[in-house]
Design a protein around this motif. Structure first.
Motif, short mmCIF file in Angstrom:
data_model
loop_
_atom_site.label_atom_id
_atom_site.label_comp_id
_atom_site.label_asym_id
_atom_site.label_seq_id
_atom_site.Cartn_x
_atom_site.Cartn_y
_atom_site.Cartn_z
N GLY A 264 0.83 -1.19 0.00
CA GLY A 264 0.00 0.00 0.00
C GLY A 264 0.86 1.24 0.00
O GLY A 264 0.47 2.28 0.51
N SER A 265 2.06 1.14 -0.58
CA SER A 265 3.00 2.25 -0.53
C SER A 265 2.50 3.40 -1.38
O SER A 265 1.81 3.23 -2.36
N VAL A 266 2.90 4.61 -0.96
CA VAL A 266 2.51 5.81 -1.67
C VAL A 266 3.55 6.08 -2.73
O VAL A 266 4.69 6.41 -2.43
N ALA A 267 3.21 5.93 -4.00
CA ALA A 267 4.14 6.14 -5.10
C ALA A 267 3.81 7.45 -5.80
O ALA A 267 2.67 7.89 -5.79
N PRO A 268 4.82 8.10 -6.41
CA PRO A 268 4.56 9.34 -7.13
C PRO A 268 3.57 9.11 -8.26
O PRO A 268 3.59 8.07 -8.90
N ALA A 269 2.74 10.09 -8.54
CA ALA A 269 1.71 9.92 -9.56
C ALA A 269 2.31 9.65 -10.93
O ALA A 269 1.72 8.97 -11.76
N ALA A 270 3.51 10.19 -11.20
CA ALA A 270 4.11 10.04 -12.52
C ALA A 270 4.78 8.70 -12.71
O ALA A 270 5.14 8.33 -13.82
N ALA A 271 5.01 7.94 -11.66
CA ALA A 271 5.76 6.70 -11.75
C ALA A 271 4.94 5.64 -12.48
O ALA A 271 3.77 5.45 -12.20
N SER A 272 5.60 4.93 -13.41
CA SER A 272 4.95 3.87 -14.18
C SER A 272 5.99 3.33 -15.14
O SER A 272 7.18 3.62 -15.01
N PHE A 273 5.56 2.54 -16.12
CA PHE A 273 6.45 2.11 -17.18
C PHE A 273 7.10 3.32 -17.83
O PHE A 273 6.44 4.30 -18.17
N ARG B 185 8.75 -8.70 -9.43
CA ARG B 185 7.91 -9.21 -10.51
C ARG B 185 8.76 -9.62 -11.71
O ARG B 185 9.94 -9.29 -11.78
N ASN B 186 8.14 -10.33 -12.65
CA ASN B 186 8.86 -10.81 -13.82
C ASN B 186 8.67 -9.92 -15.05
O ASN B 186 9.19 -10.26 -16.12
N ASP B 187 7.92 -8.82 -14.92
CA ASP B 187 7.72 -7.95 -16.07
C ASP B 187 8.53 -6.66 -15.96
O ASP B 187 9.19 -6.25 -16.91
N LEU B 188 8.47 -6.01 -14.80
CA LEU B 188 9.20 -4.76 -14.57
C LEU B 188 9.70 -4.73 -13.13
O LEU B 188 9.12 -5.36 -12.25
N SER B 189 10.74 -3.96 -12.90
CA SER B 189 11.24 -3.74 -11.54
C SER B 189 10.30 -2.80 -10.80
O SER B 189 9.72 -1.88 -11.38
N GLY B 190 10.20 -3.02 -9.50
CA GLY B 190 9.44 -2.09 -8.67
C GLY B 190 9.99 -0.68 -8.73
O GLY B 190 9.25 0.30 -8.59
N TRP B 191 11.30 -0.55 -8.96
CA TRP B 191 11.89 0.78 -9.07
C TRP B 191 11.31 1.55 -10.26
O TRP B 191 11.15 2.77 -10.20
N GLU B 192 10.99 0.85 -11.34
CA GLU B 192 10.39 1.51 -12.49
C GLU B 192 8.90 1.75 -12.28
O GLU B 192 8.38 2.81 -12.65
N ILE B 193 8.22 0.77 -11.67
CA ILE B 193 6.77 0.87 -11.50
C ILE B 193 6.40 1.93 -10.46
O ILE B 193 5.46 2.70 -10.65
#
Length: 340
Positions: free
Chosen positions: A44-53, A94-102
């Protein structure tokens, strides 16, 4: 000890401002707390709105003993190939993207500092380690060989295909990835001169840690931890315990950035509290345990004499991407000064 007692102990520690003898009982509560969400990307972490692929990155496939492994690569804005950092994920990678990118914006920010960012993808519950066997509790088809992959297969492919400097790199990670970053730097100092750990578990020989990790790996995909480093008395456990190999980091002169939050939530977690108080509670518990581990590691390093390490303990912070991203940005000037 039940989860409620763990949280009660945490609350008492915060109120008193001291770490009493009950810390041992709190550590034993890892069997409960870690099993729920150690290193989880679903806290339930708060991520920046712009963060995604991030379309600026590209997939970089490399063959390995585990089969083809994907990494995501983000090139430095100035096109250099000298300055390279690896970003390691948490337990539920995950096997698709790193959490750092997501969940963060580091792929957009670090390249602007003329740093090439490499994000290995996958490695759930692996500790980015070379395992001794496939897990027999979840029919794992191959034996994890992540340390070999990162220090040989990926390193050499980045050099041969992209011209990346194979020496003097940086590596950082959160939780599981933080512990792994220090391990890689300790045993491969020619490749990694800089290592960062955020909310890492840096004293895995502490009471309750091995039992807690066993439950956590079972919870995160049904992995049998005996397939990783053998039974708890196997020397491989000590080989992968930052508290035990701290002298190598000091002797190597590795530049370290070590951080942990207090386990206390703040204004940024308001959404967490409203949407998922259960996961926020786990994030608070996990960060408090990470804090105890990190303080123990700091004491170990201090006992060895002067070292090339920065320790940053924030008064607010739980086990969440929001805080890990902040820590990367806080570390960034120091990282930039020590790469290439």
């Amino acid at each position: 000890m039940r989860c409620g007692e763990v949280r009660g102990g945490i609350a008492a520690i915060r109120k008193s401002g001291r770490w009493p003898g009950r810390l041992r009982r709190l550590a034993l509560g890892l069997v409960c707390a870690l099993a729920v969400s150690f290193g989880s990307t679903a806290l339930g972490s708060v991520a920046p709105a712009a963060a995604s692929f991030d379309p600026a990155g590209f997939d970089f496939w490399v063959d390995s003993a585990m089969g083809p492994i994907k990494s995501r690569v983000f090139r430095a804005a100035d096109g250099n190939t000298r300055r390279v950092v690896y970003a390691l994920d948490g337990l539920r990678a995950r096997n698709d993207l790193s959490g750092w990118e997501i969940d963060t914006d580091i792929s957009r920010v670090l390249p602007q500092w003329n740093i090439n960012v490499v994000m290995p993808v996958g490695g759930e519950a692996s500790f980015y380690s070379d395992w001794i066997a496939p897990s027999n509790t979840n029919a794992q088809p191959v034996t994890y060989r992540w340390e070999t992959f990162l220090t040989q297969d990926l390193r050499n492919a980045l050099r041969d295909r992209l011209g990346f400097n194979p020496a003097g790199n940086g590596v950082f990670g959160l939780s599981m990835g933080g512990s792994a970053a220090l391990t890689l730097a300790a045993y491969h100092p020619d490749q990694f001169r800089y290592a960062g750990s955020y909310s890492g578990y840096l004293n895995i020989s502490a009471p309750g840690m091995r039992e807690g990790l066993r439950m956590a790996l079972l919870d995160a995909g049904g992995f049998n931890i005996d397939a990783m480093w053998g039974p708890p008395w196997d020397p491989k456990w000590l080989r992968n315990d930052p508290f035990m190999f701290a002298p190598l980091l000091r002797d190597n002169g590795t530049r370290l950035w070590i951080s942990s939050g207090s386990g206390r939530n703040g204004p940024a977690d308001a959404v967490n509290s409203a949407m998922d108080a259960y996961h926020l509670g786990n994030a608070m518990a996990l960060e408090t345990i990470a804090l105890a581990n990190t303080r123990a590691f700091q004491a170990r390093m201090d006992s060895l004499g002067p070292s090339n390490a920065v320790f940053d303990f924030t008064p607010i912070g739980v086990h969440s991407w929001y805080y890990w991203q902040d820590e990367v940005f806080k570390m960034l000037p120091d990282l930039s000064a020590n790469l290439g």
